[in-house]
Design a protein around this motif. Sequence first.
Motif, mmCIF file in Angstrom:
data_model
loop_
_atom_site.group_PDB
_atom_site.id
_atom_site.type_symbol
_atom_site.label_atom_id
_atom_site.label_comp_id
_atom_site.label_asym_id
_atom_site.label_seq_id
_atom_site.Cartn_x
_atom_site.Cartn_y
_atom_site.Cartn_z
ATOM 1 N N LEU A 173 43.894 12.346 17.442
ATOM 2 C CA LEU A 173 44.080 10.776 17.758
ATOM 3 C C LEU A 173 45.407 10.352 17.410
ATOM 4 C CD1 LEU A 173 40.535 9.260 17.183
ATOM 5 C CD2 LEU A 173 41.727 9.730 19.454
ATOM 6 N N GLU A 174 45.889 10.702 16.419
ATOM 7 C CA GLU A 174 47.200 10.528 15.735
ATOM 8 C C GLU A 174 48.411 10.963 16.599
ATOM 9 O OE1 GLU A 174 47.684 12.065 11.818
ATOM 10 O OE2 GLU A 174 46.143 10.482 11.049
ATOM 11 N N PHE A 175 48.126 12.225 17.165
ATOM 12 C CA PHE A 175 48.969 12.828 17.939
ATOM 13 C C PHE A 175 49.253 12.083 19.486
ATOM 14 C CE2 PHE A 175 50.717 16.004 21.233
ATOM 15 C CZ PHE A 175 51.230 16.943 20.186
ATOM 16 N N LEU A 176 48.059 11.631 19.730
ATOM 17 C CA LEU A 176 48.350 10.856 21.104
ATOM 18 C C LEU A 176 49.008 9.622 20.787
ATOM 19 C CD1 LEU A 176 44.681 10.872 22.965
ATOM 20 C CD2 LEU A 176 46.965 11.876 23.647
ATOM 21 N N SER A 177 48.755 8.882 19.619
ATOM 22 C CA SER A 177 49.290 7.677 19.321
ATOM 23 C C SER A 177 50.940 7.869 19.077
ATOM 24 C CB SER A 177 49.008 7.067 17.904
ATOM 25 O OG SER A 177 47.343 6.726 17.937
ATOM 26 N N GLY A 178 51.175 9.133 18.686
ATOM 27 C CA GLY A 178 52.616 9.465 18.696
ATOM 28 C C GLY A 178 53.232 9.684 19.879
ATOM 29 N N ILE B 279 46.207 17.759 28.087
ATOM 30 C CA ILE B 279 46.102 18.292 26.673
ATOM 31 C C ILE B 279 44.802 19.124 26.541
ATOM 32 C CG2 ILE B 279 45.926 17.695 24.112
ATOM 33 C CD1 ILE B 279 48.114 15.555 24.783
ATOM 34 N N CYS B 280 44.807 20.339 26.036
ATOM 35 C CA CYS B 280 43.268 20.845 25.880
ATOM 36 C C CYS B 280 43.176 20.984 24.295
ATOM 37 C CB CYS B 280 43.433 22.431 26.435
ATOM 38 S SG CYS B 280 43.668 22.262 28.132
ATOM 39 N N PRO B 281 42.385 20.051 23.635
ATOM 40 C CA PRO B 281 42.247 19.973 22.192
ATOM 41 C C PRO B 281 40.736 20.886 22.039
ATOM 42 C CG PRO B 281 41.246 17.945 23.150
ATOM 43 C CD PRO B 281 41.782 18.850 24.299
ATOM 44 N N PRO B 282 40.661 21.047 20.522
ATOM 45 C CA PRO B 282 39.003 21.453 20.433
ATOM 46 C C PRO B 282 38.217 20.813 21.194
ATOM 47 C CG PRO B 282 40.409 21.498 18.408
ATOM 48 C CD PRO B 282 41.293 20.969 19.521
ATOM 49 N N PHE B 283 37.069 21.068 21.551
ATOM 50 C CA PHE B 283 35.897 20.391 22.075
ATOM 51 C C PHE B 283 35.721 19.141 21.491
ATOM 52 C CE2 PHE B 283 34.186 24.832 23.281
ATOM 53 C CZ PHE B 283 34.395 24.740 24.752
ATOM 54 N N LYS C 243 39.334 10.478 24.860
ATOM 55 C CA LYS C 243 39.282 9.955 26.326
ATOM 56 C C LYS C 243 40.010 8.956 26.768
ATOM 57 C CE LYS C 243 37.525 10.528 30.609
ATOM 58 N NZ LYS C 243 38.640 9.996 31.366
ATOM 59 N N ALA C 244 39.575 7.606 26.094
ATOM 60 C CA ALA C 244 40.151 6.397 26.284
ATOM 61 C C ALA C 244 41.561 6.406 26.365
ATOM 62 C CB ALA C 244 39.519 5.201 25.562
ATOM 63 N N LYS C 245 42.219 6.996 24.934
ATOM 64 C CA LYS C 245 43.910 6.869 25.059
ATOM 65 C C LYS C 245 44.288 7.611 26.004
ATOM 66 C CE LYS C 245 45.804 5.463 21.607
ATOM 67 N NZ LYS C 245 46.585 4.940 20.461
ATOM 68 N N ALA C 246 43.868 8.737 26.395
ATOM 69 C CA ALA C 246 44.534 9.717 27.217
ATOM 70 C C ALA C 246 44.339 9.205 28.564
ATOM 71 C CB ALA C 246 43.754 11.142 27.189
ATOM 72 N N ASP C 247 43.215 8.611 29.039
ATOM 73 C CA ASP C 247 43.218 7.827 30.131
ATOM 74 C C ASP C 247 44.301 6.787 30.251
ATOM 75 O OD1 ASP C 247 41.077 9.359 31.351
ATOM 76 O OD2 ASP C 247 39.834 7.614 30.880
ATOM 77 N N LYS C 248 44.553 5.981 29.188
ATOM 78 C CA LYS C 248 45.796 4.907 29.357
ATOM 79 C C LYS C 248 46.942 5.463 29.520
ATOM 80 C CE LYS C 248 47.222 1.460 26.320
ATOM 81 N NZ LYS C 248 47.529 1.231 24.768
ATOM 82 N N LEU C 249 47.053 6.684 29.037
ATOM 83 C CA LEU C 249 48.674 7.446 28.954
ATOM 84 C C LEU C 249 48.806 8.062 30.201
ATOM 85 C CD1 LEU C 249 48.941 8.471 25.179
ATOM 86 C CD2 LEU C 249 50.069 6.423 26.289
ATOM 87 N N LYS C 250 47.575 8.311 30.930
ATOM 88 C CA LYS C 250 47.572 9.090 32.121
ATOM 89 C C LYS C 250 47.829 10.664 31.707
ATOM 90 C CE LYS C 250 48.768 5.699 35.795
ATOM 91 N NZ LYS C 250 48.403 4.703 34.971
ATOM 92 N N ILE D 215 57.266 16.435 22.236
ATOM 93 C CA ILE D 215 57.867 15.127 23.035
ATOM 94 C C ILE D 215 59.256 15.428 23.579
ATOM 95 C CG2 ILE D 215 58.992 12.842 22.491
ATOM 96 C CD1 ILE D 215 56.478 12.277 20.638
ATOM 97 N N ASP D 216 59.937 16.409 22.809
ATOM 98 C CA ASP D 216 61.243 16.975 23.215
ATOM 99 C C ASP D 216 60.986 17.465 24.538
ATOM 100 O OD1 ASP D 216 62.743 16.020 21.043
ATOM 101 O OD2 ASP D 216 63.050 17.933 20.290
ATOM 102 N N ILE D 217 59.878 18.301 24.737
ATOM 103 C CA ILE D 217 59.623 19.058 25.982
ATOM 104 C C ILE D 217 59.311 18.163 27.066
ATOM 105 C CG2 ILE D 217 58.291 20.866 27.043
ATOM 106 C CD1 ILE D 217 58.106 22.364 24.312
ATOM 107 N N ILE D 218 58.305 17.201 26.913
ATOM 108 C CA ILE D 218 57.817 16.320 27.892
ATOM 109 C C ILE D 218 58.729 15.303 28.346
ATOM 110 C CG2 ILE D 218 55.437 16.899 27.432
ATOM 111 C CD1 ILE D 218 55.001 14.519 26.208
ATOM 112 N N THR D 219 59.698 14.967 27.555
ATOM 113 C CA THR D 219 60.683 13.740 27.917
ATOM 114 C C THR D 219 61.953 14.398 28.201
ATOM 115 O OG1 THR D 219 61.223 13.522 25.653
ATOM 116 C CG2 THR D 219 59.366 12.000 26.439
#
Length: 248
Positions: A20-25, A39-43, A50-57, A243-247
């Motif tokens: 969750l911290e990673f997603l906030s970052g 993103i494929c995290p552990p199960f 889910k909720a934050k990932a949806d928000k960030l698309k 972040i360097d990679i995706i941005t």
Amino acid sequence: MRKKLIVANWKMNKSVEESLEFLSGIEQNLSGLKYDLVICPPFISLFAMKAKADKLKISLGAQNCFYENSGAYTGEVSPHALADLGARYVILGHSERRNYFHENGKVINKKILKALENNLKVILCVGEDALQRHERTEIEFVINQLKECLHSVNSEDILRITIAYEPVWAIGTGKIVSSKEAQEMASKIKDFISQSYGNFLSSKISILYGGSVSKENYKEFLSLSCIDGILIGGASLDLKNFIDIITH
Ligand code: PEP
């Protein structure tokens, strides 16, 4: 033009809180995504993210699933339940599953068919090991993996599979294939899909490269026209790197 795809495979890393911290970052550093991101995290983190990932698309994916939806299979994870909680993707055929858990083409094929039945998109990993590369039999080897894994996958479903070419000798080793080698393999994979499913579907299928992708080399792979994205293991665990990679 479709966006290229970046898939992060966290493997067995990060607690729910760290996920969750990673997603906030990511949220704090993101202004419009140039890539489709999975993103494929552990199960155990999927539901909480889910909720934050949806928000960030950002789409979520699992790193594995079983080939049945329910039953007496202690410790396994149901593709139906994964789809139900909102996972969109599942990685299947990863070399670590093949090597440590002895998953063969037949088992991976059963998993693929069940995942597709549950409307999950599949990221199918294929790739030769060092010996085949040394003996120059890597193309034959990868095509054979595809034959086994895609057995009875029909034309309606083939585009719900993304093929990740991941040479096993390049995973987590710091070694990478050359652009020429990646291109050659991608074009042989396309030829195989074309023979099995026709030219149109072959032109649409996505092929990723994975294996020691890092912030130093990702541009090389993303710039190749025959490569539709990258699958990142180790380098996706560090927020700044990622972040360097995706941005860029
Ligand atoms: C992977 O796990 O699929 C992978 C490509 O790992 P790494 O990027 O660490 O080589």
